[in-house]
Enzyme design. Sequence first.
Site, PDB file in Angstrom:
ATOM      1  N   CYS A   1       0.861  -1.179   0.000  1.00 11.66           N
ATOM      2  CA  CYS A   1       0.000   0.000   0.000  1.00 11.66           C
ATOM      3  C   CYS A   1       0.900   1.233   0.000  1.00 11.66           C
ATOM      4  O   CYS A   1       1.669   1.434   0.944  1.00 11.66           O
ATOM      5  CB  CYS A   1      -0.921  -0.007   1.221  1.00 11.66           C
ATOM      6  SG  CYS A   1      -2.026   1.409   1.228  1.00 11.66           S
TER       7      CYS A   1
ATOM      8  N   CYS B   1      -3.353   6.870  -4.988  1.00 12.59           N
ATOM      9  CA  CYS B   1      -3.055   5.429  -4.868  1.00 12.59           C
ATOM     10  C   CYS B   1      -1.608   5.134  -5.285  1.00 12.59           C
ATOM     11  O   CYS B   1      -1.275   5.166  -6.473  1.00 12.59           O
ATOM     12  CB  CYS B   1      -4.034   4.589  -5.693  1.00 12.59           C
ATOM     13  SG  CYS B   1      -3.903   2.830  -5.301  1.00 12.59           S
TER      14      CYS B   1
END
Length: 314
Positions: A88, A238
């Site tokens: 992530c 992201c």
Amino acid sequence: MQQIHVIDSHTGGEPTRVVIAGGPPLGNSSMAARLECMRSQHDHFRSAVVNEPRGSNALVGALLCEPADPSCSAGVIFFNNVGYLGMCGHGTIGLGATLAYLGRIAPGPHRIETPVGIITMELHSTGEVTVGNVASYRSAKNVTVNVDGIGRVTGDIAWGGNWFFLTNDLPCPLELRNLEMLTDYAWRIRQALADHGITGDNGGEIDHIDIFGPPHDPHAHSRNFVLCPGKEYDRSPCGTGTSAKVACLFADGKLTEGDIWRQESIIGTVFEASAVVRDGRIYPRVKGSAYISADANLILQNHDPFLWGIRELR
Ligand code: PYC
């Protein structure tokens, strides 16, 4: 009663909750093995930390672990409202800001173990963090899928630490006011990919959909809308999605080593990305800022009917 010490932050608007203490015993093996242990034996812990009533669908958890590899400063397992993430990007930037807040790291590069490999996390003196991601690549170009209620949608499939379908086919302008339409569109694409058996390599589920359009910020190169596995959108651009994008741009000859790609999110926050090529592989670097929002203890009372969170909200 159980207590879990957490530090909350947000990276470009996307929240991260780092678990500092009170996590489950997962052993000392690789992060991939520890993730499997957490998934099979302690999944209720994931739900207690990120799901309502203590968390929200947008929240990404990051369990801080002792690394197995002594060259690393830390290990981490990322999780969300429905399961686990390989990597992530926004969460790693949040982890960097958290460790800096705790005084556990100094500016400079740090190696971090994740379930998909070792990454680097460089803390800058400005407080910004650059993530040096795992090798990223495009596995398929111009894949067309027939999407229920929409028609044909074409995009690329790429790995950036998670599997992404990246498309420039827009259902509407990338504006927050179109959130419902964008969510429905991206969710239908995801379902169509699954229905048609379209996956990443080795059957990897494509659980992130990344839709690209023109930026609002004249300094950015693109704006995106990213739908995460739990049907929640990424407030940040992201990090793993931007890595997948960088891999596609490289493959198309539209980006070379040293070039900067500024990716704007649906709420207007920006990551600055570039890539390093090593042994013919592309290693994206993603820079952003995170801000600490809470230093707290989660309390789990044994008589709480939602001790382990409200599961299966989706
Ligand atoms: O920044 O890589 C990322 C990410 C994945 C899911 C939510 N954010």
